[in-house]
Design an enzyme around this catalytic site. Structure first.
Site, PDB file in Angstrom:
ATOM      1  N   ASP A  87      28.659  33.052  47.358  1.00 46.36           N
ATOM      2  CA  ASP A  87      29.252  34.364  47.069  1.00 46.36           C
ATOM      3  C   ASP A  87      30.010  34.910  48.262  1.00 46.36           C
ATOM      4  O   ASP A  87      29.513  34.871  49.403  1.00 46.36           O
ATOM      5  CB  ASP A  87      28.130  35.368  46.745  1.00 46.36           C
ATOM      6  CG  ASP A  87      27.952  35.578  45.257  1.00 46.36           C
ATOM      7  OD1 ASP A  87      28.937  35.432  44.507  1.00 46.36           O
ATOM      8  OD2 ASP A  87      26.820  35.885  44.849  1.00 46.36           O
ATOM      9  N   LYS A 116      32.605  32.349  45.340  1.00 45.24           N
ATOM     10  CA  LYS A 116      32.552  33.174  44.121  1.00 45.24           C
ATOM     11  C   LYS A 116      32.952  34.607  44.441  1.00 45.24           C
ATOM     12  O   LYS A 116      32.500  35.173  45.435  1.00 45.24           O
ATOM     13  CB  LYS A 116      31.148  33.135  43.501  1.00 45.24           C
ATOM     14  CG  LYS A 116      31.047  34.001  42.229  1.00 45.24           C
ATOM     15  CD  LYS A 116      29.851  33.648  41.360  1.00 45.24           C
ATOM     16  CE  LYS A 116      28.558  34.269  41.783  1.00 45.24           C
ATOM     17  NZ  LYS A 116      28.556  35.744  41.811  1.00 45.24           N
ATOM     18  N   GLU A 185      28.128  37.635  33.219  1.00 42.41           N
ATOM     19  CA  GLU A 185      26.799  38.245  33.384  1.00 42.41           C
ATOM     20  C   GLU A 185      26.610  39.425  32.432  1.00 42.41           C
ATOM     21  O   GLU A 185      27.424  40.351  32.397  1.00 42.41           O
ATOM     22  CB  GLU A 185      26.625  38.700  34.847  1.00 42.41           C
ATOM     23  CG  GLU A 185      25.270  39.360  35.081  1.00 42.41           C
ATOM     24  CD  GLU A 185      24.896  39.493  36.560  1.00 42.41           C
ATOM     25  OE1 GLU A 185      25.608  38.949  37.427  1.00 42.41           O
ATOM     26  OE2 GLU A 185      23.881  40.149  36.829  1.00 42.41           O
TER      27      GLU A 185
END
Ligand code: KIV
Length: 268
Positions: A87, A116, A185
């Protein structure tokens, strides 16, 4: 365990094409990274969720780039064949220049294979700049935890037609900008199915229903040791397992055999 060929973004694409589910779990240290690879997990996500489950913060916002580099390097040191996605922390990719510089550090010092980023069309320019320079990108739509204060909490996204359609358009724009993978998500099952069917690149869902091309869980949720309230879409795989390796193998098996997530762990 038999040696496995290294997983790349091309391998994930081929898995999507042949309908084989992709298994991803978060990893933050060497010991768990070894266990996860041995259990057959194909993608290790060094997520900024470490801000909450390791560092004890209330959100991912305080996580620094140096924290991500430290944990990514711990995982990379023992890495064998799994693809490592790392991330980019909050506001570390607010401009193209900043994103290039910080992503380069995550790769060269942290051993990331892919970075990410959270967000929709607003990050398309950054995604394009990174991928044009050889930095593979995983995008992240839906409940994007770095925007928790703007979203008004950790809640399901894409409930109404307008926001669902906009998310679907964002997904296409991110694919066109060069993203190799998309995390979805906390969105309704139907929207997860629509986006996964429309894109060529694989989607990896967390609370996004069974029709995503793969599934990811936060390791500590999967082991039932995250303090406080558990997200509805997570499941404690250690509950019915003798030990941690068995719990990890159960998650891998249930994703591959399309037993997880079921309706109880999805949103309609
Ligand atoms: O940081 C993280 O662990 C993540 C997953 C929840 C997808 O982004």
């Amino acid at each position: 365990m038999a040696e496995r060929a290294s997983i790349s973004s091309r391998s994930l694409l081929r898995m999507k094409q042949r309908g084989e589910k992709i298994v991803c779990v978060t990893a933050y240290d060497a010991s768990f990274a070894v266990q996860l690879e041995e259990a057959g997990v194909e993608v290790l996500l060094v997520g900024d969720s470490l801000g909450m489950v390791i560092q004890g913060h209330e959100s991912t916002l305080p996580v620094r780039l140096t924290d991500m580099i430290y944990h990514a390097a711990c995982v990379a040191r023992v890495g064998k064949s799994a693809l490592r996605i790392v991330d980019m922390p909050f506001m570390s990719y607010a401009s193209v220049g900043q994103a290039l510089e910080n992503a380069a550090r995550l790769m060269s010092e942290g051993g990331a294979h892919m970075v990410k980023l959270e967000g929709g069309r607003v990050i398309a320019e950054v995604v394009q700049a990174l991928t044009e320079r050889g930095i593979p990108v995983c995008a992240h739509l839906g409940l994007t935890p770095q925007s928790v204060h703007q979203l008004g909490g950790y809640r399901m996204q894409g409930r109404d037609d307008e926001t669902a359609n906009r998310m679907q358009e964002d997904a296409v724009l991110l694919e066109q900008a060069g993203a190799s993978v998309l995390v979805l998500e906390c969105i309704p099952v139907d929207l997860g199915r629509r986006i996964s069917a429309q894109l060529h690149i694989p989607t990896i869902g967390i609370g996004a229903g069974p029709d995503c091309d793969g599934q990811v869980l936060v390791l500590y949720d999967l082991l039932g040791i995250t303090p406080g309230r558990k997200p509805r879409f997570s499941h404690d795989f250690l509950q019915h397992a003798a030990d941690v390796p068995e719990a990890l193998r159960a998650f891998v098996r249930d994703v591959k055999e399309e037993r997880f997530p079921d309706a109880e762990h999805s949103f309609s």
